[in-house]
Design an enzyme around this catalytic site. Structure first.
Site, mmCIF file in Angstrom:
data_model
loop_
_atom_site.group_PDB
_atom_site.id
_atom_site.type_symbol
_atom_site.label_atom_id
_atom_site.label_comp_id
_atom_site.label_asym_id
_atom_site.label_seq_id
_atom_site.Cartn_x
_atom_site.Cartn_y
_atom_site.Cartn_z
ATOM 1 C CG ASN A 8 64.184 -30.995 -50.438
ATOM 2 O OD1 ASN A 8 64.292 -31.856 -51.182
ATOM 3 N ND2 ASN A 8 64.642 -29.717 -51.224
ATOM 4 C CE LYS A 32 68.271 -28.890 -49.658
ATOM 5 N NZ LYS A 32 68.470 -27.311 -49.777
ATOM 6 C CG HIS A 36 64.128 -26.659 -54.012
ATOM 7 N ND1 HIS A 36 65.227 -26.173 -53.985
ATOM 8 C CD2 HIS A 36 63.767 -26.717 -52.862
ATOM 9 C CE1 HIS A 36 65.617 -25.965 -52.867
ATOM 10 N NE2 HIS A 36 64.850 -26.496 -52.141
ATOM 11 C CD GLU A 82 68.867 -26.809 -53.594
ATOM 12 O OE1 GLU A 82 68.637 -27.877 -53.387
ATOM 13 O OE2 GLU A 82 69.372 -26.423 -52.369
ATOM 14 C CD GLU A 95 62.110 -24.146 -49.741
ATOM 15 O OE1 GLU A 95 62.057 -24.793 -48.694
ATOM 16 O OE2 GLU A 95 62.573 -24.381 -50.829
ATOM 17 N N GLY A 124 69.861 -23.572 -46.739
ATOM 18 C CA GLY A 124 70.983 -24.130 -46.601
ATOM 19 C C GLY A 124 72.211 -23.015 -46.098
ATOM 20 C CB SER A 136 68.320 -22.127 -42.125
ATOM 21 O OG SER A 136 69.132 -21.934 -43.185
HETATM 22 C C1 PEP Z 1 65.135 -26.745 -48.663
HETATM 23 O O1 PEP Z 1 66.135 -27.139 -49.570
HETATM 24 O O2 PEP Z 1 64.185 -26.775 -49.304
HETATM 25 C C2 PEP Z 1 65.605 -25.987 -47.611
HETATM 26 C C3 PEP Z 1 64.661 -25.108 -47.034
HETATM 27 O O3 PEP Z 1 66.931 -26.448 -47.134
HETATM 28 P P1 PEP Z 1 67.300 -25.803 -45.695
HETATM 29 O O4 PEP Z 1 66.382 -26.009 -44.685
HETATM 30 O O5 PEP Z 1 68.561 -26.627 -45.619
HETATM 31 O O6 PEP Z 1 67.588 -24.411 -45.895
#
Ligand code: PEP
Length: 253
Positions: free
Chosen positions: A21, A23, A108, A110, A174, A180, A210
Site C-alpha cells: 500500500n 498510500k 483502510h 486511514e 490491520e 505506521g 508495520s
Molecule cells: C498500511 O498502511 O496498510 C500499513 C500496514 O502500513 P505500515 O506497514 O506502514 O504499518
C-alpha cells in the site's frame, strides 16, 4: 493456505498475497520505475501473489512499468460505490478496470479515521467493486483504545459483518495501533485474532501493521495468516522484494 486471487478469470493457485500500500506516496514517474524493477519478481517468488496499490494518479504509471506480461497486479486504494455519477473526486470500478487495475483496497483505517469511511460505505464500495469484476482487499482492525478496553472482538465482529463474502475478496486485519507505528502485533496476537476473524468470515486474511522483512517470516508462518498488507516497507523496492521473498520461502517450506 488459501487459494490465491488472480484476476477474476485466472486459474487459482495455492498462494499467499503480499500487497504493497503506497498510500499518498509515489507519483506516476516513480511508480513506473518501481514496477519496472519488480515486473519479474513473481518468477522468483512462486506461490506469492504480488500486488501494488498506488494512488489513483500513479495507477497508469505503475501499469506501464509492468508491461503486458507481468504477474504483478495493480490495485487502487479505494473505489466508489456507484458505477458513475455526480461524485466529485471519486473514481469508479469501471474506470479502474478500463485502466487495467485488478482490484481495490476498501476500508483502510486511514479512510475510516480521516475521511469519514463507515462500515456501510465499506460494504457498498466492496459490493460494487466485486460486481464490476475487481478483486477487493477489505480492511478491518481495532484501535489501541478499543483493544485496551477489551473491545477487539466486538469491533472486529461488527466490521466484518459488513464485508460481503466473495471468492475475489480478502480481508486485511490491520490493528490501527500497529499501522505506521513500528509496533507489530506479535505472531501470537496476530494468529489469535486471525483465528477469531476466520470464525466469522470465509475470506483469506492478510495481516497489516508495520510488516517488514525482519518480522514477515514469523507472521506469515502463522496458520491463519494468509499474506500481508505492507505500508512503509513497500515503498522501497528492496524491502518490498525482501518481504515477497520471505513469503515465497514460507510457501515452499
Ligand atoms: C498500511 O498502511 O496498510 C500499513 C500496514 O502500513 P505500515 O506497514 O506502514 O504499518
Amino acid at each position: 493456505m488459501w487459494r490465491g486471487l488472480g484476476r477474476p478469470e485466472s486459474p487459482k493457485i495455492a498462494a499467499v498475497l503480499i500487497a504493497g500500500n503506497w498510500k499518498m506516496f509515489k507519483g506516476a514517474h516513480e511508480a513506473r520505475s518501481f514496477t519496472t524493477r519488480i515486473r519479474n519478481l513473481p518468477v522468483r517468488t512462486p506461490g506469492v501473489d504480488v500486488v501494488v496499490c498506488p494512488a489513483f494518479a500513479a495507477l497508469q504509471g505503475a501499469l506501464e512499468g509492468l508491461g503486458s506480461d507481468s504477474a504483478v497486479r495493480v490495485y487502487a486504494q479505494s473505489v466508489h460505490w456507484e458505477i458513475e455519477g455526480a461524485y466529485t473526486g471519486e473514481v469508479s470500478a469501471p474506470m479502474l478496470l478500463e485502466l487495467g487495475a485488478s482490484g481495490a483496497i476498501v476500508g483502510h483505517s486511514e479512510r475510516r479515521q480521516l475521511f469519514g469511511e463507515t462500515d456501510d460505505t465499506v460494504r457498498r464500495r466492496a459490493e460494487c467493486a466485486l460486481e464490476a469484476g475487481l478483486a477487493v482487499i477489505a480492511c478491518v482492525g481495532e484501535t489501541e483504545t478499543e483493544r485496551e478496553a477489551g473491545k477487539t472482538e466486538g469491533v472486529l465482529a461488527r466490521q466484518v459483518s459488513f464485508v460481503p463474502a466473495h471468492e475475489h475478496l480478502v480481508l486485511a486485519y490491520e490493528p490501527v495501533w500497529a499501522i505506521g507505528t513500528g509496533k507489530t502485533a506479535g505472531p501470537d496476537v496476530a494468529q489469535e485474532t486471525h483465528a477469531y476473524i476466520r470464525s466469522l468470515h470465509p475470506a483469506p486474511i492478510l495481516y497489516g501493521g508495520s510488516v517488514k522483512p525482519e518480522n514477515a517470516a514469523a507472521l506469515l508462518a502463522q496458520p491463519d495468516v494468509d499474506g500481508a498488507l505492507v505500508g512503509g516497507a513497500s515503498l522501497d523496492p528492496a524491502s518490498f522484494e525482501a518481504v515477497c521473498l520471505v513469503a515465497a520461502e514460507i510457501v515452499a517450506a
